[in-house]
Design a protein around this motif. Structure first.
Motif, mmCIF file in Angstrom:
data_model
loop_
_atom_site.group_PDB
_atom_site.id
_atom_site.type_symbol
_atom_site.label_atom_id
_atom_site.label_comp_id
_atom_site.label_asym_id
_atom_site.label_seq_id
_atom_site.Cartn_x
_atom_site.Cartn_y
_atom_site.Cartn_z
ATOM 1 N N PRO A 284 0.823 -1.221 0.000
ATOM 2 C CA PRO A 284 0.000 0.000 0.000
ATOM 3 C C PRO A 284 0.848 1.258 0.000
ATOM 4 O O PRO A 284 1.989 1.288 0.481
ATOM 5 C CB PRO A 284 -0.811 -0.126 1.291
ATOM 6 N N ILE A 285 0.290 2.312 -0.586
ATOM 7 C CA ILE A 285 0.989 3.596 -0.674
ATOM 8 C C ILE A 285 1.014 4.246 0.699
ATOM 9 O O ILE A 285 -0.026 4.424 1.329
ATOM 10 C CB ILE A 285 0.294 4.509 -1.691
ATOM 11 N N ARG A 286 2.187 4.649 1.145
ATOM 12 C CA ARG A 286 2.328 5.205 2.494
ATOM 13 C C ARG A 286 2.855 6.638 2.493
ATOM 14 O O ARG A 286 2.600 7.379 3.435
ATOM 15 C CB ARG A 286 3.287 4.336 3.327
ATOM 16 N N ILE B 281 -5.492 6.396 -4.498
ATOM 17 C CA ILE B 281 -5.133 7.546 -3.666
ATOM 18 C C ILE B 281 -6.343 8.452 -3.464
ATOM 19 O O ILE B 281 -6.636 8.886 -2.343
ATOM 20 C CB ILE B 281 -3.963 8.324 -4.293
ATOM 21 N N ARG B 282 -7.060 8.740 -4.555
ATOM 22 C CA ARG B 282 -8.225 9.628 -4.453
ATOM 23 C C ARG B 282 -9.288 9.045 -3.533
ATOM 24 O O ARG B 282 -9.810 9.729 -2.647
ATOM 25 C CB ARG B 282 -8.822 9.874 -5.839
ATOM 26 N N GLN B 283 -9.629 7.787 -3.727
ATOM 27 C CA GLN B 283 -10.660 7.171 -2.891
ATOM 28 C C GLN B 283 -10.238 7.128 -1.427
ATOM 29 O O GLN B 283 -11.057 7.356 -0.523
ATOM 30 C CB GLN B 283 -10.974 5.761 -3.400
ATOM 31 N N ARG C 162 1.167 16.790 -0.249
ATOM 32 C CA ARG C 162 0.675 15.886 0.804
ATOM 33 C C ARG C 162 1.562 14.649 0.878
ATOM 34 O O ARG C 162 1.872 14.025 -0.151
ATOM 35 C CB ARG C 162 -0.765 15.487 0.528
ATOM 36 N N GLN C 163 1.936 14.272 2.094
ATOM 37 C CA GLN C 163 2.842 13.149 2.288
ATOM 38 C C GLN C 163 2.112 11.846 2.575
ATOM 39 O O GLN C 163 2.409 10.815 2.014
ATOM 40 C CB GLN C 163 3.821 13.459 3.429
ATOM 41 N N MET C 164 1.151 11.897 3.512
ATOM 42 C CA MET C 164 0.471 10.684 3.981
ATOM 43 C C MET C 164 -0.989 10.725 3.592
ATOM 44 O O MET C 164 -1.586 11.790 3.444
ATOM 45 C CB MET C 164 0.594 10.534 5.499
ATOM 46 N N LEU C 165 -1.592 9.531 3.433
ATOM 47 C CA LEU C 165 -3.028 9.479 3.154
ATOM 48 C C LEU C 165 -3.817 9.970 4.349
ATOM 49 O O LEU C 165 -4.730 10.781 4.213
ATOM 50 C CB LEU C 165 -3.436 8.047 2.809
ATOM 51 N N ALA C 166 -3.479 9.486 5.526
ATOM 52 C CA ALA C 166 -4.137 9.926 6.758
ATOM 53 C C ALA C 166 -3.271 11.010 7.364
ATOM 54 O O ALA C 166 -2.334 10.746 8.124
ATOM 55 C CB ALA C 166 -4.321 8.766 7.726
ATOM 56 N N ASP C 167 -3.532 12.269 7.006
ATOM 57 C CA ASP C 167 -2.724 13.384 7.487
ATOM 58 C C ASP C 167 -2.945 13.579 8.975
ATOM 59 O O ASP C 167 -4.065 13.503 9.471
ATOM 60 C CB ASP C 167 -3.111 14.664 6.752
ATOM 61 N N ALA C 168 -1.863 13.866 9.674
ATOM 62 C CA ALA C 168 -1.963 14.109 11.100
ATOM 63 C C ALA C 168 -2.602 15.451 11.352
ATOM 64 O O ALA C 168 -2.420 16.372 10.594
ATOM 65 C CB ALA C 168 -0.586 14.047 11.741
#
Length: 412
Positions: A284-286, A333-335, A406-412
């Motif tokens: 998975p993309i991280r 990534i979009r979803q 943007r670096q992460m999918l779940a941004d802090a």
């Protein structure tokens, strides 16, 4: 909807360890294969009856307009009611449509109007089904596993998209009635599988419906610039760069491949997308998700340009497979961004708006390709579409810098 423990406790396990996701996956596979088979036989029957390319286009538009008309309503319903139950009703409606078409075929009263009416019915069912599917998936696995789950789910869908038309064409040798019967059986299997899904989600309250609640999904996307950027990037890239509607012209007049070549060309993007989905399911993309998404869309444009200029069947196949592969990277990534950035109580309305973008990019993209090809020719149409896609990437990187960085999918 039944209540079970939160799946977050199983984070790190194989996706097969989440029964709700497993049952949802097989339901989605069965329903996608059924709808692909159904659309193949409907298109064949329509062309046999009318011999009109215009009527074939009407079949697609008849499915798109209900999604547009019901966009605000579907989001409200998906956020207020049991999403599993909504999926059951949508699938039951598609069973009824398959039965209607089977009876019409058996009794020889199926015609242009019946097929268009059935297409509208399919459009209505999918208008509710698509946002319900998108909104329910994040509740089936832990948030950290969502990108992997989306990749696996996309892989299953691509496999069904590849296999469904082939099986439908094979069964069609026995007649259209046989295809309708198999489609009905697959929809019933999808209902059985979705009935086994258990998640710990409770439908939202019954607050009064206002203009604010109706347009909440649109407002949410507008305020979340990264979500807006990701959805609109996909919309304009596929709207400009799609070449599906023109594949018969390329197969016959440019590549001189005949009907068998058209079938292979139509399957090539799904093959590329399937391979990438399988890879992303394991890897998975991280990191660097923004730049990776923009790069994948730009390469999608490059692949479209190569296809437009190619006179080699093998090169055209490779270019289409690459376009599907690059598109799948941006889709995952979009979803993931849309689902992770959206609160659960808003997912139905946001998913409904997202479904409109997806439908517009695919179905209106085919209309745009046909219109441009009528003015300029098939090759210039696809070539300009690929160039336009790259131009959109350059513009969107400037318009949405936070998305690009943007670096992460779940941004802090």
């Amino acid at each position: 909807m039944s209540v079970t423990s939160n799946p977050a406790g199983n984070a790190g396990n194989p996706l097969s360890a989440f029964p709700a996701f497993r049952h949802f996956f097989f339901s989605r596979m069965a329903s996608t294969m059924a709808i692909q088979m159904l659309m193949v036989v409907v298109a064949w029957q329509m062309y046999d009856l009318t011999h009109s390319a215009y009527d074939l286009g009407l079949v697609g538009l008849a499915q798109f307009f209900p999604a547009l008309a019901f966009a605000l309503v579907t989001g409200q319903i998906v956020d207020r009611y049991d999403r599993r139950r909504i999926l059951q009703y949508c699938l039951a409606g598609q069973v009824a449509i398959a039965v209607l078409l089977a009876i019409g075929t058996l009794n020889h009263w199926i015609g242009r109007e019946v097929i268009l009416l059935a297409s509208v019915g399919l459009g209505i069912a999918k208008a509710f089904q698509m946002p319900a599917q998108q909104a329910i998936l994040p509740r089936l696995v832990p948030a950290i596993e969502l990108p992997r789950a989306l990749a696996v789910n996309s892989a299953g869908s691509q496999f069904a998209i590849i296999l469904g038309p082939a099986i439908g064409g094979f069964i069609y040798v026995a007649g259209a009635l046989a295809v309708h019967a198999v489609c009905g059986a697959l929809f019933l299997l999808a209902i059985a599988m979705i009935s086994l899904v258990r998640v710990d989600w409770v439908p939202g309250g019954r607050a009064p419906v206002t203009l604010g609640t109706l347009f909440a999904g649109v407002g949410f996307i507008w305020r979340r610039k990264e979500v807006l950027g990701a959805i609109s990037l996909d919309l304009f890239a596929v709207l400009l760069g799609g070449a599906t509607a023109l594949l018969p012209i390329f197969a016959r007049d440019i590549l001189h491949a005949g009907p068998w070549g058209l079938g292979l060309l139509r399957s090539a993007p799904a093959v590329g997308a399937l391979l990438v989905s399988l890879y992303l399911a394991r890897h998975p993309i991280r990191a660097n998700v923004g730049r990776l998404m923009f790069a994948s869309v730009a390469l999608y444009g490059v692949a479209t340009i190569v296809f437009a200029l190619s006179t080699s069947f093998a090169l055209s196949m490779a270019a289409l497979a690459c376009s599907g592969a690059f598109d799948m990277v941006s889709v995952v990534i979009r979803q993931s961004l849309v689902q992770l950035e959206t609160p659960d109580e808003m997912r139905g309305r946001v998913s409904a708006v997202n479904s409109i973008f997806i439908g517009a990019s695919n179905q209106l993209g085919e209309f745009e390709s046909g219109l441009t090809a009528g003015w300029l020719g098939a090759v210039p149409s696809v070539l300009l579409g690929g160039i336009g896609t790259i131009a959109i990437v350059a513009c969107w990187m400037r318009l949405f810098p936070s998305l690009a960085n943007r670096q992460m999918l779940a941004d802090a």
